[in-house]
Design a protein around this motif. Structure first.
Motif, PDB file in Angstrom:
ATOM      1  N   CYS A   4      -0.164  -6.940   0.603  1.00 53.52           N
ATOM      2  CA  CYS A   4      -0.453  -5.607   1.119  1.00 53.52           C
ATOM      3  C   CYS A   4       0.835  -4.867   1.458  1.00 53.52           C
ATOM      4  O   CYS A   4       1.807  -5.478   1.917  1.00 53.52           O
ATOM      5  CB  CYS A   4      -1.316  -5.679   2.376  1.00 53.52           C
ATOM      6  N   ALA A   5       0.800  -3.575   1.231  1.00 52.05           N
ATOM      7  CA  ALA A   5       1.842  -2.665   1.690  1.00 52.05           C
ATOM      8  C   ALA A   5       1.228  -1.860   2.835  1.00 52.05           C
ATOM      9  O   ALA A   5       0.171  -1.254   2.662  1.00 52.05           O
ATOM     10  CB  ALA A   5       2.284  -1.737   0.566  1.00 52.05           C
ATOM     11  N   VAL A   6       1.872  -1.887   3.983  1.00 50.02           N
ATOM     12  CA  VAL A   6       1.313  -1.259   5.178  1.00 50.02           C
ATOM     13  C   VAL A   6       2.321  -0.235   5.712  1.00 50.02           C
ATOM     14  O   VAL A   6       3.387  -0.613   6.207  1.00 50.02           O
ATOM     15  CB  VAL A   6       1.024  -2.313   6.272  1.00 50.02           C
ATOM     16  N   PRO A   7       1.989   1.059   5.593  1.00 46.41           N
ATOM     17  CA  PRO A   7       2.945   2.066   6.049  1.00 46.41           C
ATOM     18  C   PRO A   7       3.071   2.066   7.573  1.00 46.41           C
ATOM     19  O   PRO A   7       2.105   1.808   8.282  1.00 46.41           O
ATOM     20  CB  PRO A   7       2.335   3.379   5.551  1.00 46.41           C
ATOM     21  N   LYS A   8       4.264   2.360   8.044  1.00 45.97           N
ATOM     22  CA  LYS A   8       4.499   2.476   9.480  1.00 45.97           C
ATOM     23  C   LYS A   8       3.795   3.732   9.992  1.00 45.97           C
ATOM     24  O   LYS A   8       3.925   4.807   9.404  1.00 45.97           O
ATOM     25  CB  LYS A   8       6.003   2.585   9.744  1.00 45.97           C
ATOM     26  N   ALA A   9       3.056   3.571  11.084  1.00 41.90           N
ATOM     27  CA  ALA A   9       2.387   4.730  11.690  1.00 41.90           C
ATOM     28  C   ALA A   9       3.452   5.743  12.112  1.00 41.90           C
ATOM     29  O   ALA A   9       4.411   5.388  12.798  1.00 41.90           O
ATOM     30  CB  ALA A   9       1.561   4.294  12.894  1.00 41.90           C
ATOM     31  N   GLY A  10       3.300   6.975  11.659  1.00 40.35           N
ATOM     32  CA  GLY A  10       4.265   8.010  12.007  1.00 40.35           C
ATOM     33  C   GLY A  10       5.561   7.919  11.238  1.00 40.35           C
ATOM     34  O   GLY A  10       6.512   8.652  11.515  1.00 40.35           O
ATOM     35  N   GLY A  11       5.612   6.999  10.251  1.00 40.77           N
ATOM     36  CA  GLY A  11       6.828   6.846   9.456  1.00 40.77           C
ATOM     37  C   GLY A  11       6.873   7.837   8.304  1.00 40.77           C
ATOM     38  O   GLY A  11       6.062   8.764   8.223  1.00 40.77           O
ATOM     39  N   GLU A  12       7.811   7.617   7.401  1.00 41.32           N
ATOM     40  CA  GLU A  12       8.034   8.561   6.302  1.00 41.32           C
ATOM     41  C   GLU A  12       7.061   8.381   5.142  1.00 41.32           C
ATOM     42  O   GLU A  12       6.860   9.309   4.369  1.00 41.32           O
ATOM     43  CB  GLU A  12       9.466   8.405   5.770  1.00 41.32           C
ATOM     44  N   SER A  13       6.498   7.186   4.983  1.00 40.14           N
ATOM     45  CA  SER A  13       5.645   6.935   3.822  1.00 40.14           C
ATOM     46  C   SER A  13       4.347   7.709   3.918  1.00 40.14           C
ATOM     47  O   SER A  13       3.769   7.866   4.995  1.00 40.14           O
ATOM     48  CB  SER A  13       5.351   5.438   3.694  1.00 40.14           C
ATOM     49  N   THR A  14       3.876   8.167   2.763  1.00 37.39           N
ATOM     50  CA  THR A  14       2.654   8.969   2.723  1.00 37.39           C
ATOM     51  C   THR A  14       1.473   8.205   2.134  1.00 37.39           C
ATOM     52  O   THR A  14       0.369   8.733   2.073  1.00 37.39           O
ATOM     53  CB  THR A  14       2.882  10.239   1.873  1.00 37.39           C
ATOM     54  N   TYR A  15       1.681   6.977   1.687  1.00 35.89           N
ATOM     55  CA  TYR A  15       0.578   6.205   1.103  1.00 35.89           C
ATOM     56  C   TYR A  15      -0.276   5.580   2.217  1.00 35.89           C
ATOM     57  O   TYR A  15       0.162   5.435   3.346  1.00 35.89           O
ATOM     58  CB  TYR A  15       1.098   5.140   0.135  1.00 35.89           C
ATOM     59  N   GLU A  16      -1.500   5.217   1.843  1.00 39.74           N
ATOM     60  CA  GLU A  16      -2.393   4.482   2.744  1.00 39.74           C
ATOM     61  C   GLU A  16      -2.146   2.996   2.543  1.00 39.74           C
ATOM     62  O   GLU A  16      -1.593   2.593   1.516  1.00 39.74           O
ATOM     63  CB  GLU A  16      -3.853   4.773   2.378  1.00 39.74           C
ATOM     64  N   ARG A  17      -2.594   2.189   3.500  1.00 34.62           N
ATOM     65  CA  ARG A  17      -2.508   0.731   3.330  1.00 34.62           C
ATOM     66  C   ARG A  17      -3.067   0.367   1.961  1.00 34.62           C
ATOM     67  O   ARG A  17      -4.139   0.830   1.570  1.00 34.62           O
ATOM     68  CB  ARG A  17      -3.310   0.047   4.438  1.00 34.62           C
ATOM     69  N   TYR A  18      -2.357  -0.456   1.236  1.00 30.37           N
ATOM     70  CA  TYR A  18      -2.712  -0.766  -0.142  1.00 30.37           C
ATOM     71  C   TYR A  18      -2.546  -2.263  -0.369  1.00 30.37           C
ATOM     72  O   TYR A  18      -1.530  -2.835   0.023  1.00 30.37           O
ATOM     73  CB  TYR A  18      -1.802   0.021  -1.092  1.00 30.37           C
ATOM     74  N   CYS A  19      -3.552  -2.898  -0.973  1.00 31.76           N
ATOM     75  CA  CYS A  19      -3.493  -4.335  -1.215  1.00 31.76           C
ATOM     76  C   CYS A  19      -3.815  -4.653  -2.669  1.00 31.76           C
ATOM     77  O   CYS A  19      -4.567  -3.929  -3.320  1.00 31.76           O
ATOM     78  CB  CYS A  19      -4.492  -5.079  -0.319  1.00 31.76           C
ATOM     79  N   VAL A  20      -3.238  -5.743  -3.152  1.00 36.23           N
ATOM     80  CA  VAL A  20      -3.571  -6.265  -4.472  1.00 36.23           C
ATOM     81  C   VAL A  20      -3.954  -7.730  -4.326  1.00 36.23           C
ATOM     82  O   VAL A  20      -3.470  -8.420  -3.422  1.00 36.23           O
ATOM     83  CB  VAL A  20      -2.421  -6.115  -5.495  1.00 36.23           C
ATOM     84  N   HIS A  21      -4.824  -8.183  -5.200  1.00 32.96           N
ATOM     85  CA  HIS A  21      -5.302  -9.564  -5.181  1.00 32.96           C
ATOM     86  C   HIS A  21      -4.967 -10.197  -6.530  1.00 32.96           C
ATOM     87  O   HIS A  21      -5.054  -9.529  -7.563  1.00 32.96           O
ATOM     88  CB  HIS A  21      -6.816  -9.613  -4.960  1.00 32.96           C
ATOM     89  N   ALA A  22      -4.626 -11.461  -6.511  1.00 34.29           N
ATOM     90  CA  ALA A  22      -4.327 -12.155  -7.766  1.00 34.29           C
ATOM     91  C   ALA A  22      -4.691 -13.632  -7.636  1.00 34.29           C
ATOM     92  O   ALA A  22      -4.802 -14.168  -6.532  1.00 34.29           O
ATOM     93  CB  ALA A  22      -2.848 -12.004  -8.118  1.00 34.29           C
ATOM     94  N   THR A  23      -4.865 -14.260  -8.791  1.00 32.26           N
ATOM     95  CA  THR A  23      -5.087 -15.713  -8.866  1.00 32.26           C
ATOM     96  C   THR A  23      -4.106 -16.253  -9.916  1.00 32.26           C
ATOM     97  O   THR A  23      -3.386 -15.486 -10.560  1.00 32.26           O
ATOM     98  CB  THR A  23      -6.520 -16.043  -9.307  1.00 32.26           C
ATOM     99  N   GLU A  24      -4.133 -17.559 -10.097  1.00 35.25           N
ATOM    100  CA  GLU A  24      -3.279 -18.151 -11.115  1.00 35.25           C
ATOM    101  C   GLU A  24      -3.619 -17.616 -12.507  1.00 35.25           C
ATOM    102  O   GLU A  24      -2.800 -17.632 -13.412  1.00 35.25           O
ATOM    103  CB  GLU A  24      -3.378 -19.684 -11.085  1.00 35.25           C
ATOM    104  N   ALA A  25      -4.853 -17.078 -12.666  1.00 32.46           N
ATOM    105  CA  ALA A  25      -5.295 -16.585 -13.981  1.00 32.46           C
ATOM    106  C   ALA A  25      -5.023 -15.103 -14.187  1.00 32.46           C
ATOM    107  O   ALA A  25      -5.357 -14.548 -15.223  1.00 32.46           O
ATOM    108  CB  ALA A  25      -6.784 -16.861 -14.146  1.00 32.46           C
ATOM    109  N   SER A  26      -4.420 -14.436 -13.203  1.00 34.74           N
ATOM    110  CA  SER A  26      -4.134 -12.990 -13.340  1.00 34.74           C
ATOM    111  C   SER A  26      -3.100 -12.745 -14.433  1.00 34.74           C
ATOM    112  O   SER A  26      -2.462 -13.676 -14.930  1.00 34.74           O
ATOM    113  CB  SER A  26      -3.624 -12.425 -12.015  1.00 34.74           C
ATOM    114  N   ALA A  27      -2.926 -11.482 -14.736  1.00 35.29           N
ATOM    115  CA  ALA A  27      -2.000 -11.086 -15.826  1.00 35.29           C
ATOM    116  C   ALA A  27      -0.556 -11.059 -15.315  1.00 35.29           C
ATOM    117  O   ALA A  27       0.037 -10.011 -15.162  1.00 35.29           O
ATOM    118  CB  ALA A  27      -2.417  -9.729 -16.372  1.00 35.29           C
ATOM    119  N   TRP A  28      -0.007 -12.240 -15.044  1.00 39.05           N
ATOM    120  CA  TRP A  28       1.391 -12.345 -14.628  1.00 39.05           C
ATOM    121  C   TRP A  28       2.279 -12.061 -15.836  1.00 39.05           C
ATOM    122  O   TRP A  28       2.036 -12.565 -16.910  1.00 39.05           O
ATOM    123  CB  TRP A  28       1.686 -13.754 -14.098  1.00 39.05           C
ATOM    124  N   ARG A  29       3.312 -11.276 -15.638  1.00 35.46           N
ATOM    125  CA  ARG A  29       4.188 -10.908 -16.762  1.00 35.46           C
ATOM    126  C   ARG A  29       5.602 -11.351 -16.489  1.00 35.46           C
ATOM    127  O   ARG A  29       6.087 -11.244 -15.412  1.00 35.46           O
ATOM    128  CB  ARG A  29       4.178  -9.393 -16.961  1.00 35.46           C
TER     129      ARG A  29
END
Length: 128
Positions: free
Chosen positions: A103-128
Motif C-alpha cells: 500500500c501507498a499511504v499519503p501523509k494527511a495534509g502532505g503534498e501528495s494528492t492520491y488516495e490510499r492505494y493498494c496492490v495485491h499479488a501472489t507467486e502466480a502474478s505477472a512478475w516482470r
C-alpha cells in the motif's frame, strides 16, 4: 552457474526485516506494478532466491508511507524522508505459494494528492 558472491546472504526467514539491496535480493528480483490507475507508482518486488518480497513507492512525497504485508506473515512499513521514493524492508514469503499486499499511504495534509492505494499479488502474478 552463479558465483558465490551472487548468492543472497539470507535466504528465507533470515531475510526478514532486512534491507533487500544490502542482502543481494535485488539481483534476481522481479516487479509487479499495475500500469493503470497507479498514482504513486507503487510496486511489489519479489526475489525467488531470497524467498522475499518488498514494496516500493516511486512517486510519493515526504511523510507518505509504503507498506508490504504477507498473508499470515509480517508487515513492513517505510516512510519517505526526502525525495519521492522509498522501499520497505523484506517480508519473508518462503518457498511456494504466498499472498502479499503493498500500500501507498499519503501523509494527511502532505503534498501528495492520491488516495490510499493498494496492490495485491501472489507467486502466480505477472512478475516482470
Amino acid at each position: 552457474m552463479k558465483g558465490f558472491l551472487d548468492e543472497p546472504t539470507c535466504p528465507g526467514e533470515a531475510c526478514e526485516g532486512k534491507n533487500p539491496q544490502n542482502q543481494g535480493c535485488g539481483e534476481d528480483a522481479r516487479t509487479f506494478k499495475p500500469a493503470v490507475g497507479n498514482p504513486a507508482l507503487l510496486q511489489l518486488r519479489y526475489s525467488e532466491d531470497c524467498q522475499a518480497v518488498w514494496a516500493r513507492i516511486e512517486r510519493g512525497s515526504p511523510g507518505d508511507l509504503v507498506t508490504a504485508e504477507a498473508a499470515g506473515g509480517a508487515e513492513r512499513t517505510a516512510q519517505i524522508e526526502y525525495g519521492d521514493d522509498k522501499f520497505t524492508s523484506i517480508v519473508s514469503v518462503g518457498d511456494g505459494e504466498f499472498q502479499v499486499t503493498a500500500c501507498a499511504v499519503p501523509k494527511a495534509g502532505g503534498e501528495s494528492t492520491y488516495e490510499r492505494y493498494c496492490v495485491h499479488a501472489t507467486e502466480a502474478s505477472a512478475w516482470r
